[in-house]
Write an enzyme that holds these catalytic residues in place. Structure first.
Site, short mmCIF file in Angstrom:
data_model
loop_
_atom_site.label_atom_id
_atom_site.label_comp_id
_atom_site.label_asym_id
_atom_site.label_seq_id
_atom_site.Cartn_x
_atom_site.Cartn_y
_atom_site.Cartn_z
N LYS A 51 20.77 37.29 21.07
CA LYS A 51 21.50 38.55 20.86
C LYS A 51 21.51 38.95 19.39
O LYS A 51 21.90 38.16 18.52
CB LYS A 51 22.93 38.39 21.38
CG LYS A 51 23.78 39.64 21.35
CD LYS A 51 25.16 39.34 21.93
CE LYS A 51 26.05 40.55 22.02
NZ LYS A 51 27.39 40.20 22.58
N CYS A 94 24.60 42.97 26.10
CA CYS A 94 25.93 43.56 25.96
C CYS A 94 26.05 44.57 24.82
O CYS A 94 25.59 45.70 24.93
CB CYS A 94 26.95 42.43 25.83
SG CYS A 94 28.64 42.93 26.31
N GLU A 117 25.28 38.12 30.73
CA GLU A 117 25.58 37.37 29.51
C GLU A 117 26.63 36.31 29.86
O GLU A 117 27.47 36.51 30.74
CB GLU A 117 26.14 38.34 28.49
CG GLU A 117 26.66 37.73 27.20
CD GLU A 117 27.37 38.76 26.32
OE1 GLU A 117 27.34 38.59 25.09
OE2 GLU A 117 27.93 39.74 26.86
#
Length: 280
Positions: free
Chosen positions: A108, A144, A40
């Protein structure tokens, strides 16, 4: 599939970070990897303005990643930032996936509003699950903080994912490395898939000359990228410093694992359970 995890340390300079992608992709290709995963925020580290570097998926940075993938005939997944169509000034935290027969992206879904950081102040959430095919393997994409949400991983497994990538810039702090290891292994067991966890290196462990420190709450990486088996075993891992991990993955193992640990098949619908328990 042979997969490479490129544990780099992004700076605030997108051009320098693109050069890191080129160098690590070349090494991964030389090792025979079909796919190289970058963390990321490969485009720019957190703690700096994201809006000033965000660009569309056909912009110069993403086009540079495509050129690298084409040059080395390798699939690349890397974190970047793209504009959000709304006018509130936020961006999208995007994983770009490109390479032979591949041009996809994942925005995300779960934003890191935790541990004193508020990602949603500068980033807008995505709302679509993404599973792509690379070298014949179905690969789910996550970023993440997503790893803390088992339902997302189960949904990817339901869509055929055999390996789930989690590209991260994990926040440092007490117990955070242990949480990273625990969560990635748990998601592999939840889904009986391989989990490939590619993180930013820990800044303090890098020999790269440091820049002025970003916001102390910004998640800038702890390292410890790893490849996890569908049994929850760590097949290979790195430490805190930058490095390249290359591992072979055999999706043919999944059938035996899922026969022994049939958690996907044994799930029950909790709404149905609740209805059955209600008095007539």
């Amino acid at each position: 599939m042979r997969i490479a995890l490129a544990q780099i340390l992004s700076s605030e300079d997108p051009a320098a970070n693109l050069a890191l992608v080129a160098a690590q992709a070349a090494k991964a290709a030389e090792s025979g990897a079909d796919l190289v995963l970058f963390p990321e925020a490969t485009m720019r580290c957190f703690g700096r303005s994201l809006r000033e570097v965000a660009e569309p998926l056909d912009g110069p940075w993403a086009s540079g990643v495509r050129e690298i993938a084409d040059r080395h005939r390798i699939a690349i997944v890397a974190g970047m930032f793209t504009p959000h169509p709304a006018s509130d000034g936020r961006v999208r935290n995007t994983l770009l996936g490109v390479g032979p027969g591949l041009d996809a992206h994942y925005d995300k879904i779960h934003l890191f509003d935790a541990f004193g950081f508020t990602e949603s102040a500068t980033v807008a959430p995505g709302d679509e699950l993404v599973v792509v095919t690379i070298a014949g393997v179905r690969v789910g994409l996550t970023t993440c903080y997503d790893v803390r949400f088992p339902a997302l991983y189960l949904a990817l497994a339901d869509r055929g994912a055999q390996l789930i990538a989690v590209c991260a810039s994990w926040g440092a702090g007490p117990g955070k490395v242990e949480q990273w290891s625990l969560l990635t292994r748990a998601r592999a067991l939840d889904t009986t898939t391989f989990v490939a966890a590619a993180g930013q290196a820990e800044p303090a462990a890098s020999s790269v000359a440091s820049e002025p420190e970003p916001s102390s709450a910004a998640p800038t990486g702890v390292g410890y990228s790893a490849l996890i088996s569908p049994r929850g075993e760590v097949l290979a891992s790195l430490g805190a410093e930058p490095g390249l991990l290359v591992v072979d993955v055999d999706p043919g193992e999944l059938a035996a694992v899922r026969a022994a640990i049939p958690v996907l098949a044994n799930r029950r619908d909790w709404q149905d359970v609740g209805r059955a328990q209600r008095p007539a």
